[in-house]
Design a protein around this motif. Structure first.
Motif, PDB file in Angstrom:
ATOM      1  N   GLY A 121       0.839  -1.194   0.000  1.00  0.00           N
ATOM      2  CA  GLY A 121       0.000   0.000   0.000  1.00  0.00           C
ATOM      3  C   GLY A 121       0.876   1.245   0.000  1.00  0.00           C
ATOM      4  O   GLY A 121       2.096   1.166   0.188  1.00  0.00           O
ATOM      5  N   ASP A 122       0.266   2.413  -0.173  1.00  0.00           N
ATOM      6  CA  ASP A 122       1.030   3.660  -0.255  1.00  0.00           C
ATOM      7  C   ASP A 122       1.887   3.907   0.989  1.00  0.00           C
ATOM      8  O   ASP A 122       3.063   4.227   0.881  1.00  0.00           O
ATOM      9  N   GLU A 131       2.701   1.678   3.345  1.00  0.00           N
ATOM     10  CA  GLU A 131       3.667   0.573   3.474  1.00  0.00           C
ATOM     11  C   GLU A 131       4.876   0.831   2.570  1.00  0.00           C
ATOM     12  O   GLU A 131       6.022   0.647   2.982  1.00  0.00           O
TER      13      GLU A 131
END
Length: 131
Positions: free
Chosen positions: A6-7, A9
């Motif tokens: 994800g962004d 992460e």
């Protein structure tokens, strides 16, 4: 196979990969806070989630933890490319389209990689066989 990060992460892992050393939640938070408003607990949760997913390992350092990457960004990227390629019903056609999207510099990097693989594994296909 990994799912794409994800962004947030990815933002955390980018720092861990770039710094290439064990890091604390506080260090990552302070760097992320330059670009966005973010809570300590959010960063802590994301880093713990990344640990549970196998991307980070941690070691106690007093009352805190130091986290480090389990593998490299290159290995992560390779796993994503392999997953996408394996999902194709026509892997050869997928590679042709993929190579067609590459810049000349990227295609040269592929040629360089094939030369490295050939020098390590003489049974690997040569550049001429790969065409």
């Amino acid at each position: 196979m990994p799912r794409p990060l994800g962004d947030l992460e990815d933002a955390v892992m980018t720092r861990v990969w770039e710094w290439n050393r064990p890091v604390t939640v506080r260090e990552v938070l302070e760097d992320l806070a330059r670009d966005r408003t973010i809570a300590y607990t959010t960063v802590m949760t994301v880093m713990d989630n990344l640990r549970q997913k196998g991307w980070l390992r941690r070691e106690a350092d007093g009352r805190a933890y130091r986290y480090e990457a389990v593998s490299t960004r290159a290995a992560y990227s390779a796993a994503l490319m392999n997953e996408a390629w394996a999902a194709s019903d026509n892997p050869a056609a997928a590679l042709v389209h993929f190579f067609g999207m590459m810049s000349p510099e990227q295609r040269e990097a592929v040629r360089d990689a094939m030369r490295v693989i050939q020098s390590v594994d003489p049974s690997a296909p040569t550049e001429a066989e790969g065409r």
